[in-house]
Design an enzyme around this catalytic site. Sequence first.
Site, short mmCIF file in Angstrom:
data_model
loop_
_atom_site.label_atom_id
_atom_site.label_comp_id
_atom_site.label_asym_id
_atom_site.label_seq_id
_atom_site.Cartn_x
_atom_site.Cartn_y
_atom_site.Cartn_z
CG ASN A 88 -1.81 -1.20 1.31
OD1 ASN A 88 -2.26 -1.70 0.28
ND2 ASN A 88 -2.07 -1.69 2.50
CG HIS A 101 4.74 -2.18 4.85
ND1 HIS A 101 4.74 -0.81 5.02
CD2 HIS A 101 3.44 -2.56 4.90
CE1 HIS A 101 3.50 -0.39 5.17
NE2 HIS A 101 2.69 -1.44 5.08
CG PHE A 102 6.54 -5.88 -0.50
CD1 PHE A 102 5.96 -5.67 -1.73
CD2 PHE A 102 7.73 -5.23 -0.21
CE1 PHE A 102 6.54 -4.83 -2.67
CE2 PHE A 102 8.33 -4.39 -1.14
CZ PHE A 102 7.74 -4.18 -2.37
CG HIS A 103 0.43 -5.94 3.93
ND1 HIS A 103 -0.06 -5.88 5.21
CD2 HIS A 103 0.60 -4.65 3.54
CE1 HIS A 103 -0.20 -4.61 5.58
NE2 HIS A 103 0.20 -3.84 4.58
#
Length: 139
Positions: A88, A101-103
């Site tokens: 996001n 960041h990568f979820h």
Amino acid sequence: MKSSDCIFCRIVAGDLPAAVVYDDPQVVAFLDTGPIQPGHTLVIPKTHADTLHTCPPESLQAVSQVLGRIAHAVVKATQCDGYNCLCNNGRVAGQSVDHVHFHIIPRFAGDGFMQNWPAQSYAEGQMGRMAAEIKKKLE
Ligand code: AMP
């Protein structure tokens, strides 16, 4: 943003606790404290950048080297049916922590997450013009 103001930089520095699942000199991954599902994991470059488009390519390269491996571990650990990998960017897109960041979000049939994907369509000629505009910005 100064890294002392960034909660993810504080996790990297060891000043805040986290359930770390992966750690190397450039990347760390830890469980999200507000999980969509148990096992919901965040993968971050250790070097601070607010967003994907302001993140140095070296940091993104380091993340991309391990993202698939971490996702695979999440799949095996949670026995999920699938997962979303989300990044996001900006408040309007749901970003609440300004450290890229990568979820990795485990998904299960019928879990009800992200039901709404309001796909639109292009008017005649609009798609080509949009593609040309983006290509120009990449030059
Ligand atoms: P986003 O909304 O894409 O910026 O995602 C930020 C995520 O970070 C949210 O899902 C939060 O639940 C999660 N989060 C916030 N603080 C922490 C923390 N200290 N440790 C782990 N996850 C966190």
